[in-house]
Scaffold this active site. Structure first.
Site, PDB file in Angstrom:
ATOM      1  N   LYS A  53       0.843  -1.204   0.000  1.00  0.00           N
ATOM      2  CA  LYS A  53       0.000   0.000   0.000  1.00  0.00           C
ATOM      3  C   LYS A  53       0.877   1.253   0.000  1.00  0.00           C
ATOM      4  O   LYS A  53       0.594   2.213  -0.708  1.00  0.00           O
ATOM      5  CB  LYS A  53      -0.925  -0.004   1.232  1.00  0.00           C
ATOM      6  N   GLN A  97      -5.014  -1.229   9.684  1.00  0.00           N
ATOM      7  CA  GLN A  97      -4.796  -2.567   9.120  1.00  0.00           C
ATOM      8  C   GLN A  97      -5.329  -3.636  10.074  1.00  0.00           C
ATOM      9  O   GLN A  97      -5.017  -3.627  11.258  1.00  0.00           O
ATOM     10  CB  GLN A  97      -3.290  -2.770   8.853  1.00  0.00           C
ATOM     11  N   ASP A 120     -11.276   2.483   3.924  1.00  0.00           N
ATOM     12  CA  ASP A 120     -11.673   1.066   3.814  1.00  0.00           C
ATOM     13  C   ASP A 120     -13.191   0.908   3.719  1.00  0.00           C
ATOM     14  O   ASP A 120     -13.678  -0.160   3.336  1.00  0.00           O
ATOM     15  CB  ASP A 120     -11.201   0.292   5.054  1.00  0.00           C
TER      16      ASP A 120
HETATM   17  N1  GUN Z   1      -6.689  -6.941   6.321  1.00  0.00           N
HETATM   18  C1  GUN Z   1      -6.918  -7.749   5.270  1.00  0.00           C
HETATM   19  N2  GUN Z   1      -7.484  -7.050   4.266  1.00  0.00           N
HETATM   20  C2  GUN Z   1      -7.626  -5.795   4.693  1.00  0.00           C
HETATM   21  C3  GUN Z   1      -8.154  -4.605   4.112  1.00  0.00           C
HETATM   22  O1  GUN Z   1      -8.629  -4.555   2.978  1.00  0.00           O
HETATM   23  N3  GUN Z   1      -8.095  -3.481   4.877  1.00  0.00           N
HETATM   24  C4  GUN Z   1      -7.591  -3.504   6.127  1.00  0.00           C
HETATM   25  N4  GUN Z   1      -7.603  -2.365   6.803  1.00  0.00           N
HETATM   26  N5  GUN Z   1      -7.103  -4.578   6.699  1.00  0.00           N
HETATM   27  C5  GUN Z   1      -7.124  -5.714   5.987  1.00  0.00           C
END
Ligand code: GUN
Length: 282
Positions: A53, A97, A120
Protein backbone atom coordinates in the site's frame (compact mmCIF):
# COMPACT_ATOMS: atom_id res chain seq x y z
CA UNK A 1 -9.71 -22.37 -21.87
CA UNK A 2 -11.42 -19.55 -19.95
CA UNK A 3 -10.33 -15.97 -20.57
CA UNK A 4 -8.00 -14.50 -17.97
CA UNK A 5 -9.34 -11.49 -16.09
CA UNK A 6 -6.08 -9.55 -15.88
CA UNK A 7 -6.35 -7.59 -12.64
CA UNK A 8 -2.69 -6.72 -12.72
CA UNK A 9 -2.94 -4.91 -16.07
CA UNK A 10 -6.16 -3.14 -15.08
CA UNK A 11 -4.65 -2.07 -11.74
CA UNK A 12 -1.67 -0.62 -13.58
CA UNK A 13 -3.98 1.40 -15.83
CA UNK A 14 -5.93 2.69 -12.81
CA UNK A 15 -2.78 3.58 -10.88
CA UNK A 16 -1.59 5.60 -13.86
CA UNK A 17 -4.92 7.48 -13.99
CA UNK A 18 -4.74 8.09 -10.23
CA UNK A 19 -1.22 9.48 -10.61
CA UNK A 20 -2.37 11.98 -13.24
CA UNK A 21 -5.41 12.98 -11.19
CA UNK A 22 -3.23 13.38 -8.10
CA UNK A 23 -0.85 15.70 -9.96
CA UNK A 24 -3.80 17.79 -11.15
CA UNK A 25 -5.30 17.97 -7.66
CA UNK A 26 -1.99 19.05 -6.12
CA UNK A 27 -1.63 21.74 -8.75
CA UNK A 28 -5.19 22.95 -8.16
CA UNK A 29 -5.25 22.93 -4.35
CA UNK A 30 -1.59 22.98 -3.32
CA UNK A 31 -2.28 20.10 -0.93
CA UNK A 32 -0.84 16.58 -1.31
CA UNK A 33 -3.27 13.69 -0.69
CA UNK A 34 -2.16 11.89 2.45
CA UNK A 35 -3.04 8.39 3.62
CA UNK A 36 -2.26 7.39 7.21
CA UNK A 37 -1.95 3.66 7.90
CA UNK A 38 -2.01 2.24 11.42
CA UNK A 39 -0.21 -1.09 11.71
CA UNK A 40 -0.29 -2.95 15.01
CA UNK A 41 2.09 -5.85 15.65
CA UNK A 42 4.27 -7.72 13.17
CA UNK A 43 1.91 -10.13 11.40
CA UNK A 44 3.83 -11.00 8.19
CA UNK A 45 0.75 -10.83 5.93
CA UNK A 46 -0.18 -7.40 7.31
CA UNK A 47 3.43 -6.23 6.85
CA UNK A 48 3.29 -7.31 3.21
CA UNK A 49 -0.06 -5.61 2.58
CA UNK A 50 1.02 -2.40 4.26
CA UNK A 51 4.31 -2.15 2.40
CA UNK A 52 2.48 -2.75 -0.92
CA UNK A 53 0.00 0.00 0.00
CA UNK A 54 2.85 2.36 0.89
CA UNK A 55 4.75 1.67 -2.32
CA UNK A 56 1.67 2.11 -4.52
CA UNK A 57 0.73 5.36 -2.76
CA UNK A 58 4.20 6.85 -3.21
CA UNK A 59 4.31 5.86 -6.88
CA UNK A 60 0.96 7.58 -7.43
CA UNK A 61 2.15 10.77 -5.73
CA UNK A 62 0.06 10.17 -2.61
CA UNK A 63 1.85 10.75 0.67
CA UNK A 64 1.64 7.83 3.07
CA UNK A 65 2.55 7.64 6.71
CA UNK A 66 2.71 4.34 8.57
CA UNK A 67 2.07 4.49 12.28
CA UNK A 68 3.55 1.33 13.81
CA UNK A 69 2.56 0.18 17.27
CA UNK A 70 3.24 -3.02 19.12
CA UNK A 71 0.49 -5.37 20.24
CA UNK A 72 0.58 -4.06 23.82
CA UNK A 73 -1.09 -0.80 22.71
CA UNK A 74 -4.22 -0.05 24.74
CA UNK A 75 -7.60 0.71 23.24
CA UNK A 76 -7.41 4.24 24.70
CA UNK A 77 -4.03 4.87 23.04
CA UNK A 78 -5.35 3.66 19.71
CA UNK A 79 -8.42 5.88 20.03
CA UNK A 80 -6.12 8.84 20.75
CA UNK A 81 -4.16 8.13 17.58
CA UNK A 82 -7.36 7.91 15.55
CA UNK A 83 -8.71 11.14 17.05
CA UNK A 84 -5.47 12.96 16.22
CA UNK A 85 -5.63 11.72 12.63
CA UNK A 86 -9.32 12.67 12.40
CA UNK A 87 -8.40 16.21 13.41
CA UNK A 88 -5.26 16.50 11.30
CA UNK A 89 -6.17 18.72 8.33
CA UNK A 90 -3.29 17.29 6.33
CA UNK A 91 -4.54 13.68 6.57
CA UNK A 92 -7.29 12.68 4.12
CA UNK A 93 -7.45 8.91 4.52
CA UNK A 94 -7.09 6.66 7.58
CA UNK A 95 -6.58 2.91 7.31
CA UNK A 96 -6.43 0.64 10.33
CA UNK A 97 -4.80 -2.57 9.12
CA UNK A 98 -6.69 -5.63 10.34
CA UNK A 99 -6.51 -7.87 12.27
CA UNK A 100 -5.89 -5.94 15.49
CA UNK A 101 -5.16 -7.49 18.92
CA UNK A 102 -8.08 -9.21 20.64
CA UNK A 103 -8.02 -6.94 23.71
CA UNK A 104 -9.14 -4.03 21.53
CA UNK A 105 -12.80 -3.77 20.54
CA UNK A 106 -12.38 -3.59 16.76
CA UNK A 107 -15.98 -2.51 16.12
CA UNK A 108 -15.54 0.39 18.51
CA UNK A 109 -12.25 1.65 17.07
CA UNK A 110 -13.26 1.20 13.42
CA UNK A 111 -16.25 3.40 14.13
CA UNK A 112 -14.05 6.08 15.69
CA UNK A 113 -12.54 6.79 12.26
CA UNK A 114 -14.11 9.90 10.73
CA UNK A 115 -16.40 8.57 7.94
CA UNK A 116 -14.95 11.28 5.67
CA UNK A 117 -11.52 9.61 6.02
CA UNK A 118 -12.63 5.96 6.13
CA UNK A 119 -10.77 4.70 3.03
CA UNK A 120 -11.67 1.07 3.81
CA UNK A 121 -15.38 1.82 4.14
CA UNK A 122 -15.58 -0.45 7.21
CA UNK A 123 -17.46 2.02 9.45
CA UNK A 124 -21.17 1.58 10.14
CA UNK A 125 -21.89 4.81 8.27
CA UNK A 126 -20.58 3.48 4.95
CA UNK A 127 -21.78 -0.10 5.48
CA UNK A 128 -25.31 1.23 5.98
CA UNK A 129 -25.08 3.53 2.96
CA UNK A 130 -23.80 0.69 0.76
CA UNK A 131 -26.58 -1.62 1.93
CA UNK A 132 -29.16 1.05 1.20
CA UNK A 133 -27.69 1.44 -2.28
CA UNK A 134 -26.39 5.01 -1.74
CA UNK A 135 -23.01 6.40 -2.72
CA UNK A 136 -20.49 5.23 -0.12
CA UNK A 137 -16.85 4.49 0.48
CA UNK A 138 -16.77 0.83 -0.49
CA UNK A 139 -14.28 -1.78 0.79
CA UNK A 140 -11.40 -2.04 -1.67
CA UNK A 141 -11.48 -5.76 -2.55
CA UNK A 142 -15.14 -6.02 -3.59
CA UNK A 143 -14.89 -2.62 -5.29
CA UNK A 144 -11.92 -3.91 -7.30
CA UNK A 145 -13.90 -6.98 -8.32
CA UNK A 146 -16.73 -4.80 -9.65
CA UNK A 147 -14.14 -2.84 -11.67
CA UNK A 148 -12.78 -6.06 -13.17
CA UNK A 149 -16.28 -7.15 -14.21
CA UNK A 150 -16.94 -3.73 -15.72
CA UNK A 151 -13.62 -3.68 -17.61
CA UNK A 152 -14.49 -7.00 -19.28
CA UNK A 153 -18.08 -5.86 -19.95
CA UNK A 154 -19.53 -8.51 -17.67
CA UNK A 155 -22.88 -7.14 -16.53
CA UNK A 156 -24.16 -8.88 -13.36
CA UNK A 157 -27.76 -7.89 -14.20
CA UNK A 158 -30.03 -10.93 -14.01
CA UNK A 159 -27.12 -13.31 -13.39
CA UNK A 160 -26.99 -15.64 -10.42
CA UNK A 161 -23.97 -14.50 -8.41
CA UNK A 162 -22.82 -16.80 -5.63
CA UNK A 163 -20.48 -15.33 -3.02
CA UNK A 164 -18.61 -17.89 -0.91
CA UNK A 165 -17.70 -16.28 2.41
CA UNK A 166 -19.52 -13.75 4.60
CA UNK A 167 -16.74 -11.54 5.98
CA UNK A 168 -17.23 -7.83 6.63
CA UNK A 169 -14.22 -7.11 4.40
CA UNK A 170 -15.21 -9.12 1.32
CA UNK A 171 -18.31 -11.35 1.35
CA UNK A 172 -20.96 -9.01 2.74
CA UNK A 173 -19.99 -5.87 0.78
CA UNK A 174 -19.52 -8.02 -2.35
CA UNK A 175 -23.09 -9.31 -2.00
CA UNK A 176 -24.38 -5.73 -1.58
CA UNK A 177 -22.54 -4.51 -4.67
CA UNK A 178 -23.73 -7.41 -6.83
CA UNK A 179 -27.29 -6.87 -5.62
CA UNK A 180 -27.01 -3.18 -6.44
CA UNK A 181 -25.84 -4.25 -9.91
CA UNK A 182 -29.07 -6.28 -10.26
CA UNK A 183 -27.62 -9.76 -9.85
CA UNK A 184 -29.56 -12.45 -7.99
CA UNK A 185 -27.25 -13.06 -5.06
CA UNK A 186 -26.65 -16.08 -2.84
CA UNK A 187 -24.10 -16.04 -0.02
CA UNK A 188 -22.65 -19.32 1.24
CA UNK A 189 -20.56 -19.89 4.36
CA UNK A 190 -19.02 -22.56 6.56
CA UNK A 191 -22.43 -23.83 7.75
CA UNK A 192 -23.99 -24.01 4.28
CA UNK A 193 -25.30 -27.47 3.37
CA UNK A 194 -25.05 -29.05 -0.08
CA UNK A 195 -22.77 -26.21 -1.11
CA UNK A 196 -21.96 -27.64 -4.53
CA UNK A 197 -25.64 -27.70 -5.46
CA UNK A 198 -25.56 -23.92 -4.94
CA UNK A 199 -22.17 -23.09 -6.47
CA UNK A 200 -23.11 -25.21 -9.49
CA UNK A 201 -25.85 -22.67 -10.25
CA UNK A 202 -23.49 -19.70 -10.24
CA UNK A 203 -23.07 -17.61 -13.38
CA UNK A 204 -20.61 -15.54 -11.34
CA UNK A 205 -18.78 -17.28 -8.48
CA UNK A 206 -16.78 -15.12 -6.04
CA UNK A 207 -14.68 -17.25 -3.73
CA UNK A 208 -13.36 -15.78 -0.47
CA UNK A 209 -12.97 -18.76 1.83
CA UNK A 210 -9.23 -18.68 2.55
CA UNK A 211 -8.60 -22.36 1.72
CA UNK A 212 -5.94 -22.99 -0.91
CA UNK A 213 -7.25 -24.72 -4.07
CA UNK A 214 -10.55 -25.72 -2.43
CA UNK A 215 -12.71 -25.07 -5.49
CA UNK A 216 -12.24 -27.63 -8.25
CA UNK A 217 -14.31 -28.21 -11.38
CA UNK A 218 -16.96 -30.17 -9.44
CA UNK A 219 -18.09 -26.88 -7.80
CA UNK A 220 -18.68 -24.94 -10.99
CA UNK A 221 -21.08 -24.75 -13.86
CA UNK A 222 -19.80 -24.79 -17.42
CA UNK A 223 -19.18 -21.22 -18.61
CA UNK A 224 -19.04 -19.74 -15.10
CA UNK A 225 -17.20 -16.48 -14.40
CA UNK A 226 -14.78 -17.16 -11.53
CA UNK A 227 -13.37 -14.58 -9.14
CA UNK A 228 -10.70 -15.81 -6.72
CA UNK A 229 -10.12 -13.65 -3.63
CA UNK A 230 -7.90 -16.17 -1.80
CA UNK A 231 -4.18 -15.83 -1.30
CA UNK A 232 -2.46 -18.65 0.59
CA UNK A 233 1.25 -19.20 0.73
CA UNK A 234 2.14 -22.91 0.56
CA UNK A 235 5.85 -23.82 0.47
CA UNK A 236 6.69 -20.31 -0.68
CA UNK A 237 4.23 -20.34 -3.58
CA UNK A 238 0.96 -18.36 -3.77
CA UNK A 239 -2.33 -20.15 -4.36
CA UNK A 240 -5.88 -18.94 -4.62
CA UNK A 241 -9.01 -20.59 -3.25
CA UNK A 242 -9.68 -21.94 -6.74
CA UNK A 243 -7.75 -24.84 -8.24
CA UNK A 244 -6.92 -23.01 -11.46
CA UNK A 245 -5.80 -26.04 -13.48
CA UNK A 246 -8.91 -28.01 -12.55
CA UNK A 247 -11.41 -25.29 -13.61
CA UNK A 248 -9.64 -23.44 -16.43
CA UNK A 249 -11.30 -25.36 -19.28
CA UNK A 250 -14.79 -25.24 -17.81
CA UNK A 251 -14.85 -21.55 -16.83
CA UNK A 252 -15.55 -18.72 -19.29
CA UNK A 253 -13.50 -16.18 -17.33
CA UNK A 254 -11.16 -16.50 -14.37
CA UNK A 255 -8.97 -14.25 -12.21
CA UNK A 256 -5.45 -15.67 -11.72
CA UNK A 257 -3.58 -15.75 -8.40
CA UNK A 258 -1.36 -13.79 -8.26
CA UNK A 259 -2.30 -11.02 -10.70
CA UNK A 260 -6.08 -10.99 -10.32
CA UNK A 261 -7.97 -9.47 -7.42
CA UNK A 262 -4.92 -8.59 -5.24
CA UNK A 263 -3.50 -5.74 -7.35
CA UNK A 264 -6.99 -4.30 -7.77
CA UNK A 265 -7.45 -4.02 -4.00
CA UNK A 266 -4.45 -1.70 -3.79
CA UNK A 267 -5.55 0.33 -6.82
CA UNK A 268 -8.97 0.85 -5.21
CA UNK A 269 -7.33 2.05 -2.00
CA UNK A 270 -5.65 4.81 -4.01
CA UNK A 271 -8.98 5.68 -5.64
CA UNK A 272 -10.74 5.75 -2.27
CA UNK A 273 -7.99 7.98 -0.87
CA UNK A 274 -8.57 10.48 -3.68
CA UNK A 275 -12.32 10.22 -3.12
CA UNK A 276 -11.81 11.21 0.52
CA UNK A 277 -9.42 14.01 -0.46
CA UNK A 278 -11.88 15.46 -2.97
CA UNK A 279 -14.60 15.44 -0.34
CA UNK A 280 -12.37 17.26 2.17
CA UNK A 281 -10.23 19.63 0.07
CA UNK A 282 -12.42 21.97 -1.92
N1 GUN B 1 -6.69 -6.94 6.32
C1 GUN B 1 -6.92 -7.75 5.27
N2 GUN B 1 -7.48 -7.05 4.27
C2 GUN B 1 -7.63 -5.80 4.69
C3 GUN B 1 -8.15 -4.60 4.11
O1 GUN B 1 -8.63 -4.56 2.98
N3 GUN B 1 -8.09 -3.48 4.88
C4 GUN B 1 -7.59 -3.50 6.13
N4 GUN B 1 -7.60 -2.36 6.80
N5 GUN B 1 -7.10 -4.58 6.70
C5 GUN B 1 -7.12 -5.71 5.99
Amino acid sequence: MGKILDGKALAKKIRKAVKIETENLIEKHGVTPHLAVILIGDDPASETYVSSKERASKRAGIKSTIIRKNTSISEAELINIINDLNQDKNVHGILLQLPIPKHIDSEKVINMIDPKKDVDGFSNYHVARLNKGFDALVPCTPLGIMEILSEYQIDPKGKHAVVMGRSQIVGKPMASLLLKANATVTVTHSKTQKIKSITNQADILVVAVGKAKMIDESYIKSGAILIDVGISRVDGKLYGDIDFDSVKEKASYITPVPGGVGPMTIAMLLKNTLKCYKNIVK
